[in-house]
Design a protein around this motif. Structure first.
Motif, mmCIF file in Angstrom:
data_model
loop_
_atom_site.group_PDB
_atom_site.id
_atom_site.type_symbol
_atom_site.label_atom_id
_atom_site.label_comp_id
_atom_site.label_asym_id
_atom_site.label_seq_id
_atom_site.Cartn_x
_atom_site.Cartn_y
_atom_site.Cartn_z
ATOM 1 N N TRP A 232 6.905 4.990 7.053
ATOM 2 C CA TRP A 232 7.891 4.898 5.973
ATOM 3 C C TRP A 232 9.293 4.546 6.490
ATOM 4 O O TRP A 232 10.273 4.678 5.783
ATOM 5 C CB TRP A 232 7.910 6.189 5.174
ATOM 6 N N GLY A 233 9.359 4.118 7.743
ATOM 7 C CA GLY A 233 10.614 3.595 8.264
ATOM 8 C C GLY A 233 11.659 4.625 8.598
ATOM 9 O O GLY A 233 12.842 4.295 8.752
ATOM 10 N N ASP B 85 4.579 10.290 -6.791
ATOM 11 C CA ASP B 85 5.689 10.522 -7.718
ATOM 12 C C ASP B 85 6.633 11.604 -7.203
ATOM 13 O O ASP B 85 7.008 12.529 -7.913
ATOM 14 C CB ASP B 85 5.156 10.879 -9.111
ATOM 15 N N TRP B 86 7.027 11.464 -5.949
ATOM 16 C CA TRP B 86 7.959 12.407 -5.339
ATOM 17 C C TRP B 86 9.399 11.881 -5.345
ATOM 18 O O TRP B 86 10.256 12.431 -4.672
ATOM 19 C CB TRP B 86 7.561 12.693 -3.884
ATOM 20 N N GLY B 87 9.638 10.804 -6.057
ATOM 21 C CA GLY B 87 10.962 10.199 -6.035
ATOM 22 C C GLY B 87 11.088 9.192 -4.902
ATOM 23 O O GLY B 87 10.107 8.847 -4.238
ATOM 24 N N GLU B 88 12.308 8.722 -4.670
ATOM 25 C CA GLU B 88 12.550 7.713 -3.640
ATOM 26 C C GLU B 88 12.136 8.238 -2.265
ATOM 27 O O GLU B 88 12.561 9.325 -1.849
ATOM 28 C CB GLU B 88 14.028 7.323 -3.624
ATOM 29 N N SER B 89 11.322 7.457 -1.552
ATOM 30 C CA SER B 89 10.831 7.911 -0.242
ATOM 31 C C SER B 89 11.968 8.061 0.763
ATOM 32 O O SER B 89 11.841 8.818 1.729
ATOM 33 C CB SER B 89 9.779 6.942 0.296
ATOM 34 N N SER B 90 13.082 7.361 0.539
ATOM 35 C CA SER B 90 14.230 7.494 1.441
ATOM 36 C C SER B 90 14.833 8.892 1.398
ATOM 37 O O SER B 90 15.569 9.286 2.299
ATOM 38 C CB SER B 90 15.304 6.453 1.093
ATOM 39 N N LEU C 170 0.834 -1.202 0.000
ATOM 40 C CA LEU C 170 0.000 0.000 0.000
ATOM 41 C C LEU C 170 0.869 1.253 0.000
ATOM 42 O O LEU C 170 0.605 2.206 -0.746
ATOM 43 C CB LEU C 170 -0.928 -0.013 1.213
ATOM 44 N N LEU C 171 1.919 1.271 0.814
ATOM 45 C CA LEU C 171 2.821 2.429 0.837
ATOM 46 C C LEU C 171 3.489 2.618 -0.517
ATOM 47 O O LEU C 171 3.680 3.748 -0.978
ATOM 48 C CB LEU C 171 3.876 2.251 1.933
ATOM 49 N N SER C 172 3.823 1.517 -1.173
ATOM 50 C CA SER C 172 4.445 1.603 -2.497
ATOM 51 C C SER C 172 3.495 2.218 -3.510
ATOM 52 O O SER C 172 3.896 3.047 -4.355
ATOM 53 C CB SER C 172 4.885 0.211 -2.955
ATOM 54 N N ILE C 173 2.223 1.837 -3.442
ATOM 55 C CA ILE C 173 1.229 2.411 -4.363
ATOM 56 C C ILE C 173 1.103 3.912 -4.137
ATOM 57 O O ILE C 173 1.038 4.706 -5.083
ATOM 58 C CB ILE C 173 -0.126 1.699 -4.188
ATOM 59 N N ILE C 174 1.086 4.325 -2.857
ATOM 60 C CA ILE C 174 0.987 5.756 -2.545
ATOM 61 C C ILE C 174 2.212 6.499 -3.072
ATOM 62 O O ILE C 174 2.102 7.595 -3.640
ATOM 63 C CB ILE C 174 0.818 5.955 -1.032
ATOM 64 N N GLU C 175 3.395 5.911 -2.918
ATOM 65 C CA GLU C 175 4.612 6.536 -3.444
ATOM 66 C C GLU C 175 4.514 6.728 -4.949
ATOM 67 O O GLU C 175 4.907 7.779 -5.487
ATOM 68 C CB GLU C 175 5.824 5.660 -3.118
ATOM 69 N N LYS D 109 -10.334 13.550 5.214
ATOM 70 C CA LYS D 109 -10.823 14.256 6.399
ATOM 71 C C LYS D 109 -10.329 13.616 7.694
ATOM 72 O O LYS D 109 -10.919 13.818 8.758
ATOM 73 C CB LYS D 109 -12.360 14.361 6.401
ATOM 74 N N VAL D 110 -9.272 12.830 7.609
ATOM 75 C CA VAL D 110 -8.623 12.238 8.780
ATOM 76 C C VAL D 110 -7.170 12.689 8.783
ATOM 77 O O VAL D 110 -6.498 12.653 7.746
ATOM 78 C CB VAL D 110 -8.697 10.698 8.761
ATOM 79 N N SER D 111 -6.683 13.111 9.943
ATOM 80 C CA SER D 111 -5.307 13.601 10.044
ATOM 81 C C SER D 111 -4.394 12.495 10.556
ATOM 82 O O SER D 111 -4.612 11.954 11.642
ATOM 83 C CB SER D 111 -5.242 14.806 10.988
ATOM 84 N N LEU D 112 -3.387 12.140 9.752
ATOM 85 C CA LEU D 112 -2.301 11.270 10.195
ATOM 86 C C LEU D 112 -1.079 12.150 10.368
ATOM 87 O O LEU D 112 -0.595 12.733 9.397
ATOM 88 C CB LEU D 112 -2.026 10.167 9.166
ATOM 89 N N SER D 113 -0.594 12.277 11.562
ATOM 90 C CA SER D 113 0.483 13.230 11.835
ATOM 91 C C SER D 113 1.731 12.898 11.030
ATOM 92 O O SER D 113 1.947 11.747 10.610
ATOM 93 C CB SER D 113 0.821 13.215 13.331
ATOM 94 N N ALA D 114 2.548 13.906 10.832
ATOM 95 C CA ALA D 114 3.798 13.709 10.096
ATOM 96 C C ALA D 114 4.688 12.690 10.801
ATOM 97 O O ALA D 114 5.393 11.910 10.148
ATOM 98 C CB ALA D 114 4.526 15.043 9.932
ATOM 99 N N SER D 115 4.664 12.657 12.138
ATOM 100 C CA SER D 115 5.474 11.678 12.871
ATOM 101 C C SER D 115 4.971 10.263 12.623
ATOM 102 O O SER D 115 5.773 9.328 12.485
ATOM 103 C CB SER D 115 5.465 11.991 14.366
ATOM 104 N N THR D 116 3.641 10.097 12.541
ATOM 105 C CA THR D 116 3.081 8.781 12.209
ATOM 106 C C THR D 116 3.501 8.354 10.813
ATOM 107 O O THR D 116 3.884 7.198 10.577
ATOM 108 C CB THR D 116 1.541 8.824 12.291
ATOM 109 N N LEU D 117 3.468 9.282 9.875
ATOM 110 C CA LEU D 117 3.859 8.969 8.498
ATOM 111 C C LEU D 117 5.341 8.620 8.414
ATOM 112 O O LEU D 117 5.733 7.716 7.671
ATOM 113 C CB LEU D 117 3.521 10.149 7.585
#
Length: 415
Positions: free
Chosen positions: A54-55, A18-23, A9-14, A42-50
């Motif tokens: 993404w490791g 199309d922001w380039g390598e998530s690393s 799922l994370l790969s599909i979102i990446e 309409k749901v907030s996932l904090s940047a720290s959670t994200l």
């Protein structure tokens, strides 16, 4: 399986982003992703959670069901379960009675086809991310809304025949998840917009923007809706306009068979394209607003006030005082997060009427809450014009005494 499905799922979102390598993503990328997810789900996932997902931060636990559902919805699925069904086939039981073998074989084939579909989407996305040569030539791209009401279908006319490959997409707006593949041999594509606003439609060839233009989706006067997937629930004028006030009540929501808990719905009010454009460098805006639902998960009383421009909007956030860390202000160009900016002035008792003012002052935008200057941000360096406004509430809310001026000239007034 669940861990591998999360990675898929994370790969599909990446691929959609199309922001380039998530690393290589930076802190601001995760802040922007937080806002994109909030705008769409309409749901907030904090940047720290994200960052944990993404490791970027060590975390050995699986995400919560709410997080998984939100990510799946952002990626275009109904929920996590719907995605997981496509991500993993139902295994055939070899010891099943012969009379049921045909049924299981059919289930296996259906699941396998779904797996193939997901894999093909991933392969296509990977192919698109490797830009090929673009033949220099004439690309054309234009659009025309078919009505002033919402929903509104838009007819896109395009010509991308000079492209040597079949990688041609039309993107509805700045949001990369609204991207659709189109046939390069054809010239017409249609799409439905379920919300008004000012959009930047794009024609992409081999993942490069070759043409883009602005597109206004107006309202016929005021529009109210209850956020719902995949199509919002629209309200009749008499259901939200009263004597000197606009509001969506809890009774109106429950009458539409939409539950108020445990997660309250988001209600929205819009007026776009019904007054003369007002320069962002010479404006003043005022409104009185409150949140009318405070139970359960609505304790933060989130409100967003939006001034749509012919570029990026101005978004003024409000919440209960204890929730200001989750706010994000957009100044017409950049997001300013409550995680690393002091947005405490936008915290208030929203069960009572709160007066909010916003105005340009030299090279700044000034924000006032109950007549007190609580924040200033930089004006965008380019010319923008206010063309509409919107209000969103976690739960329900009320609005009155709206004014918009250019200098000392009153341009728009309501209730």
């Amino acid at each position: 399986m669940e861990s591998s499905a999360v990675k898929q799922l994370l790969s599909i979102i990446e691929q959609q982003l199309d922001w380039g390598e998530s690393s290589r993503w930076q802190g601001k990328d995760f802040e922007l992703l937080n806002q994109l997810i909030l705008d769409k789900t309409k749901v907030s996932l904090s940047a720290s959670t994200l960052r944990r997902l993404w490791g970027r931060v060590e975390y050995n636990h699986l995400p919560s069901s709410t997080t998984l559902d939100t990510l799946a919805k952002f990626a275009g699925f109904d929920n996590w379960r719907a995605f997981a069904r496509k991500a993993s086939p139902t295994r055939e039981t070899t010891s099943a009675p012969a009379a049921r073998t045909g049924k299981y074989r059919k289930t296996w084939r259906s699941a396998a086809l779904l797996i193939i579909a997901v894999a093909m989407i991933s392969l296509v996305a990977m192919y698109v991310r490797k830009p090929g040569p673009i033949v220099k030539g004439v690309f054309s791209f234009s659009s025309r809304p078919v009505t002033r009401s919402i929903p509104n279908s838009v007819i896109f006319d395009y010509d991308a025949r000079v492209n040597p490959s079949d990688s041609v997409f039309i993107q509805q707006s700045w949001d990369p998840t609204t991207r659709s593949v189109v046939d390069k041999a054809r010239h017409t594509f249609t799409s439905v917009y379920y919300r008004p606003g000012f959009y930047h439609a794009k024609l992409l060839v081999n993942n490069k923007i070759v043409k883009e233009h602005t597109l206004m989706i107006p309202t016929d006067g005021w529009l109210a809706l209850i956020a719902n997937q995949p199509i919002p629930v629209y309200l009749d004028t008499k259901e939200f306009i009263g004597d000197g006030v606009m509001n969506v009540t809890p009774a109106t929501i429950t009458k539409k068979n939409i539950p108020l808990g445990p997660q309250p719905p988001v209600t929205e009010l819009y007026n776009v394209g019904n007054f003369a454009p007002v320069p962002l460098k010479n404006f003043s805006f005022s409104v009185q607003i409150k949140n009318d639902f405070h139970d359960g998960a609505a304790a933060c009383e989130f409100i967003n006030i939006m001034l749509f421009t012919d570029n990026s909007p101005v978004i003024i956030p409000l919440s209960a005082k204890g929730c200001i860390s989750n706010l994000a202000l957009l100044n017409g160009r950049y997001f300013e997060s409550g995680k690393d900016h002091d947005l405490s002035g936008f915290g208030s008792d929203l069960s009572q009427w709160v007066k909010v003012d916003c105005r340009s002052a030299k090279d700044k935008i000034q924000y006032y809450v109950n007549n007190k200057l609580v924040y200033q941000s930089q004006l965008p360096p380019y010319d923008e014009n206010i063309v509409g406004m919107g209000y969103t509430f976690q739960g329900t809310g009320s609005v009155k005494n709206i004014t918009l001026k250019q200098g000392d000239k009153l341009i728009f007034q309501a209730y």
